[in-house]
Motif scaffolding. Structure first.
Motif, short mmCIF file in Angstrom:
data_model
loop_
_atom_site.label_atom_id
_atom_site.label_comp_id
_atom_site.label_asym_id
_atom_site.label_seq_id
_atom_site.Cartn_x
_atom_site.Cartn_y
_atom_site.Cartn_z
N PHE A 142 0.86 -1.21 0.00
CA PHE A 142 0.00 0.00 0.00
C PHE A 142 0.88 1.25 0.00
CE2 PHE A 142 -3.31 -2.75 2.23
CZ PHE A 142 -4.24 -2.71 1.21
N GLN A 143 1.98 1.17 0.74
CA GLN A 143 2.86 2.33 0.86
C GLN A 143 3.57 2.64 -0.46
OE1 GLN A 143 6.32 2.00 3.59
NE2 GLN A 143 5.36 3.73 4.63
N THR A 144 4.03 1.59 -1.14
CA THR A 144 4.77 1.82 -2.39
C THR A 144 3.85 1.98 -3.60
OG1 THR A 144 4.99 -0.56 -2.76
CG2 THR A 144 6.80 0.52 -1.60
N GLY A 145 2.57 1.61 -3.45
CA GLY A 145 1.62 1.84 -4.53
C GLY A 145 1.39 0.66 -5.47
N THR A 146 2.04 -0.51 -5.19
CA THR A 146 1.73 -1.68 -6.03
C THR A 146 0.35 -2.23 -5.68
OG1 THR A 146 2.91 -3.13 -4.50
CG2 THR A 146 4.13 -2.36 -6.42
N ARG A 147 -0.16 -1.80 -4.53
CA ARG A 147 -1.54 -2.12 -4.17
C ARG A 147 -2.21 -0.80 -3.83
NH1 ARG A 147 -3.74 -6.50 0.38
NH2 ARG A 147 -5.91 -5.89 0.09
N LYS A 148 -3.35 -0.53 -4.48
CA LYS A 148 -4.00 0.77 -4.28
C LYS A 148 -5.33 0.62 -3.57
CE LYS A 148 -2.14 3.35 -8.21
NZ LYS A 148 -1.25 2.33 -8.80
N ASN A 149 -5.53 1.45 -2.56
CA ASN A 149 -6.83 1.51 -1.89
C ASN A 149 -6.93 2.87 -1.22
OD1 ASN A 149 -8.43 0.95 0.93
ND2 ASN A 149 -9.33 -0.15 -0.79
N PRO A 150 -8.01 3.62 -1.48
CA PRO A 150 -8.11 4.98 -0.95
C PRO A 150 -8.10 5.04 0.58
CG PRO A 150 -10.16 4.32 -2.06
CD PRO A 150 -9.13 3.26 -2.35
N ILE A 151 -8.55 3.97 1.25
CA ILE A 151 -8.55 3.99 2.72
C ILE A 151 -7.17 3.58 3.25
CG2 ILE A 151 -9.54 2.95 4.80
CD1 ILE A 151 -12.12 2.48 3.20
N MET A 152 -6.63 2.48 2.77
CA MET A 152 -5.41 1.92 3.35
C MET A 152 -4.13 2.62 2.92
SD MET A 152 -5.70 -0.15 5.75
CE MET A 152 -3.93 -0.47 5.87
N THR A 153 -4.11 3.23 1.73
CA THR A 153 -2.86 3.85 1.26
C THR A 153 -2.34 4.92 2.22
OG1 THR A 153 -3.33 3.28 -1.03
CG2 THR A 153 -1.78 5.08 -0.68
N PRO A 154 -3.17 5.92 2.60
CA PRO A 154 -2.64 6.94 3.52
C PRO A 154 -2.29 6.38 4.91
CG PRO A 154 -4.99 7.30 3.08
CD PRO A 154 -4.53 6.23 2.15
N ILE A 155 -3.03 5.38 5.37
CA ILE A 155 -2.73 4.79 6.69
C ILE A 155 -1.38 4.08 6.63
CG2 ILE A 155 -3.45 2.99 8.33
CD1 ILE A 155 -6.37 3.75 7.66
N ALA A 156 -1.15 3.30 5.58
CA ALA A 156 0.12 2.55 5.48
C ALA A 156 1.29 3.52 5.32
CB ALA A 156 0.06 1.58 4.31
N LYS A 157 1.06 4.61 4.60
CA LYS A 157 2.15 5.58 4.41
C LYS A 157 2.55 6.25 5.72
CE LYS A 157 1.99 6.73 -0.45
NZ LYS A 157 1.44 7.52 -1.53
N ALA A 158 1.63 6.30 6.68
CA ALA A 158 1.92 6.96 7.96
C ALA A 158 2.62 6.03 8.95
CB ALA A 158 0.61 7.48 8.56
N LEU A 159 2.82 4.77 8.57
CA LEU A 159 3.50 3.82 9.47
C LEU A 159 4.97 3.71 9.12
CD1 LEU A 159 0.93 0.84 9.41
CD2 LEU A 159 1.34 2.36 11.35
N ASP A 198 1.24 -9.14 -6.66
CA ASP A 198 1.36 -10.60 -6.58
C ASP A 198 2.59 -11.07 -7.33
OD1 ASP A 198 -0.15 -9.54 -8.71
OD2 ASP A 198 -0.82 -11.53 -9.29
N PRO A 199 3.40 -11.94 -6.70
CA PRO A 199 4.62 -12.40 -7.35
C PRO A 199 4.32 -13.13 -8.66
CG PRO A 199 4.21 -13.59 -5.28
CD PRO A 199 3.20 -12.50 -5.36
N GLY A 200 4.99 -12.73 -9.73
CA GLY A 200 4.82 -13.39 -11.02
C GLY A 200 3.46 -13.20 -11.65
N GLY A 201 2.66 -12.29 -11.13
CA GLY A 201 1.32 -12.08 -11.69
C GLY A 201 0.42 -13.30 -11.52
#
Ligand code: HEC
Ligand code: HEC
Length: 226
Positions: free
Chosen positions: A77-94, A184-187
């Motif tokens: 979530f922090q690096t952006g390979t997984r996107k979610n409007p709720i979890m992205t800012p929370i993960a970035k703050a950890l 996900d590893p290897g898609g």
């Protein structure tokens, strides 16, 4: 990996000026129940203090999932390979150590037992996708081939799906189809999700959601595991 996590927890404890691994655990619990005071709100307001999550809102169960898997998702979530409007800012703050300690906290919680609901026996489509796949028509492996017997998860790479909320499983399969989740590893999961239509996704999510989570697998009767 557990050893690594343990050592990291010790490092966190000393950074915070706390004593011993018990305090690092408390650190994870504090983030879960109160947040970190730097933009990561209390996880329990959505995931609950026991990590059970909430089906109706699409908040996943975190209890009993592999700690390294949980930490890796927070990083995604922090690096952006997984996107979610709720979890992205929370993960970035950890911070890195906070990710590890809160992941360890939720991994240590007991997954709540959900009784098998009526109707699962009739869900032939979901059961077939989960346990057999569809090699003949579409080169589709069974979910359990990667996610382990009874979908209890395998190591830190293949998360448990048994007892996860159906709404969340559906959302993730759709996120892979739409390209919002690319970690996900290897898609591997993108390849699976692309072969499922909307009715498949509903059926397989409903089937997996009512399988007892790993800590309750011993309660599974022989006929359920066939
Ligand atoms: C406002 C609600 C909310 C709060 C607060 C929240 N989460 Fe989440 N969390 C979600 C939602 C919604 C998802 C599903 C995101 C998606 O669909 O990708 C999620 C997903 C996750 C996942 C991925 C789980 C998996 O199985 O892959 C992790 C890990 C996670 N959250 C950890 C945390 C932690 C740790 C905190 C506290 C620091 C936290 N969350 C706070 C709503 C929340
Ligand atoms: C070839 C191996 C493979 C197969 C087959 C497979 N998966 Fe996965 N699945 C993965 C991997 C690897 C991940 C973890 C991705 C990551 O690291 O983010 C995953 C993650 C997931 C997640 C996310 C769980 C969470 O907590 O966020 C869901 C939902 C999921 N798979 C559903 C399914 C379903 C349903 C099927 C069968 C239709 C299936 N998978 C078949 C490899 C597989």
């Amino acid at each position: 990996m557990r050893k690594f996590l343990f050592l990291s927890s010790l490092a966190l404890a000393s950074t915070l000026g706390l004593a011993g691994p018990a305090s690092a655990e408390e650190g994870g619990q504090r983030i879960a129940t109160q947040g970190n005071g730097k933009g990561a709100t209390a996880c329990m307001s959505c995931h609950q203090a026991d990590g059970a999550g909430l089906e109706s809102a699409g908040f996943p169960r975190l209890a009993g999932l592999n700690p390294d898997y949980l930490a890796a998702q927070l990083e995604a979530f922090q690096t952006g390979t997984r996107k979610n409007p709720i979890m992205t800012p929370i993960a970035k703050a950890l911070s890195g150590p906070e990710r590890l300690s809160v992941a360890a906290y939720y991994a240590a919680q007991q997954a709540p037992y959900k009784p098998l609901s009526a109707g699962v026996a009739e869900n032939a489509r979901g059961k077939a996708l989960a346990r057999v796949g569809d090699w003949r028509q579409r080169d589709l492996p069974a979910c359990l081939q990667c996610h382990g017997p009874n979908a209890a998860g395998v190591g830190s790479s293949f998360p448990a799906l048994a007892g996860q909320h159906a709404s969340y499983i559906q959302a993730q399969l759709n996120a892979w189809k739409q390209g919002d989740r690319r970690n996900d590893p290897g898609g591997l999961m993108k390849a699976v999700a692309d072969k499922l239509d909307a009715a498949d996704i509903r059926a397989v999510a409903a089937y997996l959601a009512v399988l007892p989570a790993a800590s309750a697998v011993s309660a599974l009767s022989a006929s359920d595991s066939q």
